[in-house]
Design an enzyme around this catalytic site. Structure first.
Site, PDB file in Angstrom:
ATOM      1  N   CYS A 168     -19.011  48.445  11.393  1.00  0.00           N
ATOM      2  CA  CYS A 168     -19.418  47.404  10.500  1.00  0.00           C
ATOM      3  C   CYS A 168     -18.285  46.883   9.740  1.00  0.00           C
ATOM      4  O   CYS A 168     -17.497  46.247  10.338  1.00  0.00           O
ATOM      5  CB  CYS A 168     -20.516  47.861   9.480  1.00  0.00           C
ATOM      6  N   HIS A 177     -24.577  49.281  13.422  1.00  0.00           N
ATOM      7  CA  HIS A 177     -24.444  50.848  12.784  1.00  0.00           C
ATOM      8  C   HIS A 177     -24.996  51.593  14.019  1.00  0.00           C
ATOM      9  O   HIS A 177     -26.314  51.771  14.022  1.00  0.00           O
ATOM     10  CB  HIS A 177     -25.260  50.946  11.734  1.00  0.00           C
ATOM     11  N   GLU A 233     -25.006  54.817  13.557  1.00  0.00           N
ATOM     12  CA  GLU A 233     -25.458  55.961  12.795  1.00  0.00           C
ATOM     13  C   GLU A 233     -26.961  55.708  12.676  1.00  0.00           C
ATOM     14  O   GLU A 233     -27.900  56.499  12.096  1.00  0.00           O
ATOM     15  CB  GLU A 233     -24.744  56.124  11.585  1.00  0.00           C
TER      16      GLU A 233
END
EC number: 4.3.2.10
Lengths: 194, 253
Positions: free
Chosen positions: A77, A176, A178
């Protein structure tokens, strides 16, 4: 395997640590030069604003450290944007790993670009096992321009932008991983296997 | 292409899911972490946890809960309910929440929206609006929709966008719990007018309602609670229905 997650003034770094935990990998949040240098993999997460992040990195000389690293390095990001040359966000000179400009989305649609969008033009070991039906989660108002040499995946929102970048040991992703469900876990696992 | 999002909402009290939840797979129907994980695995695009705990003391359990959710769930999630200060928000984001949602506090003190957006970035500030139509005019309501205000919904939505809200969670009190479909008219009006995403909430009763709110309602995301909790609409089925109807949604691998 030792994974270092660079500690700086970026938001929601915990998500990356938890994602590593879910993959069974021990990751350390650190701004210590030696720990980062010795790590097998380095993750540079991010959520926040470019100029204050650069200021913080410079004050602690982490900007120099990042440029010296030789092990696989993954910017996420804001981490991707900071690896570029320059960001329009408060007119910020960034780390310059990628000779690419980061621009603000023109107001032709809703900004920020929030939600799930797919990856296109995939090439790189980081995306092994994935194709253009792979969706990742995005939250951003600025994007990295396309670069034929370094762009390894694109996404379309308002215009095409660099969803992922690669040069030498440096990898970066605007979305992202994650927070991107199974797709994100695949990408993180691929990175850990580099 | 950017997809439309499906968002299950979990009401939390003292760290437990309330409102009926009817999941046979669950070992403990009250555990929001377990329920959140099931939804994430089924293909939910985001989750919203709405804390309806009244006392400050008990709210500490919310931070613990958010930590557990962040460790377990691999999709983004928003936490809302009774949030008003920068410290509240900091604690929840630090615990791993991706966004927070404020409602009554924004009406009481609109400057809070600016302050939170400046401190944490617009992307993680959702402003929830409870709206109800009175004599043909849409008015903002607070305190879970019980208390009317003099704010017109359209004007308020515009104001909070300018103040830095990143998304709007629009609940139509007229439609909520009725299962007769979302409030497509006002959702579409706000979504067309605003430069930020609108999440529609209230009224989901069948799969067609989701299709309608994404097309006629122009919603960026749709939120629902009981129809998911009671398995009236399984998420994978809803997503393949929408996909067949040409709505752009995320498919699971």
């Amino acid at each position: 395997m030792e994974v270092a997650v660079i500690k700086y003034n970026a938001g929601n770094v915990k998500s990356v640590l938890y994602a590593m935990e879910r993959l069974g990998v021990n990751a350390t949040l650190t701004d210590d030069w030696e720990t980062i240098k010795k790590a097998d993999k380095v993750i540079f997460p991010g959520q926040g604003e470019a100029s204050t992040a650069m200021k913080y990195l410079k004050e602690r000389k982490i900007d120099k450290l990042i440029k010296e690293l030789k092990q696989p390095f993954f910017g996420i990001c804001l981490g991707l944007q900071l690896l570029c040359d320059y960001s329009e966000e408060y007119d910020t000179q960034c780390l310059g790993i990628f000779p690419i400009k980061v621009k603000k989305f023109p107001p032709l649609n809703k900004v920020p670009h929030i939600g799930w969008n797919n990856l296109e033009n995939l090439k790189t070991p980081l995306l092994e096992g994935l194709d253009e039906s792979a969706y990742v989660y995005y939250v951003h108002s600025y994007y990295a321009e396309l670069n034929p040499k370094y762009t390894i995946a694109t996404t379309h929102y308002i215009n095409d932008f660099s969803a992922m970048l690669h040069k030498d040991n440096y990898y970066a992703m605007q979305g992202h991983p994650e927070k991107s469900s199974v797709v994100g876990e695949k990408i993180l696992n691929n990175f850990l296997k580099l | 292409m950017l997809t439309k999002r499906i968002i299950p909402c979990l009401d939390i009290k003292d760290g437990r899911t309330v409102k009926g939840v009817n999941f046979v797979e669950l070992r403990d129907a009250g555990d929001p972490v377990e329920l959140g994980k099931i939804y994430a695995d089924e293909g939910a695009d985001e989750l919203v946890f709405l804390d309806i705990t009244a006392t400050v003391e008990k709210r500490k359990t919310l931070v613990e809960l958010v930590t557990k959710v962040a460790k377990t769930v691999n999709i983004p999630f928003t936490v809302g309910g009774g949030i008003s200060t920068i410290d509240d928000v900091k604690a929840l984001l630090n615990a791993g929440a991706d966004k927070i949602s404020i409602n009554s506090a924004a009406v009481k003190n609109p400057d809070a929206v600016n302050a939170l957006a400046r401190e944490f970035g617009s992307q993680c500030i959702v402003v929830a609006i409870d709206t109800k139509r009175i004599d043909g005019i849409d008015f903002v309501h607070t305190h879970g929709g019980r208390r009317p205000t003099l704010l017109k919904t359209q004007e308020w939505a515009k104001e909070i966008t300018e103040r830095g809200a990143g998304e709007i969670l629009l609940t139509s009190m007229d439609h909520d719990g009725v299962k007769n479909g979302f409030a497509n008219d006002i959702t579409s009006e706000l979504s067309s007018m605003l430069s930020i995403p609108v999440i529609a909430s209230g009224g989901a009763g069948n799969m067609q309602h989701f299709h309608d709110v994404f097309t006629a309602g122009k919603a960026d995301a749709a939120l629902a609670a009981s129809i998911f909790h009671f398995k009236e609409i399984p998420i994978p089925e809803l997503k393949s229905f929408l996909n067949e109807k040409g709505v752009n949604i995320r498919k699971m691998l």
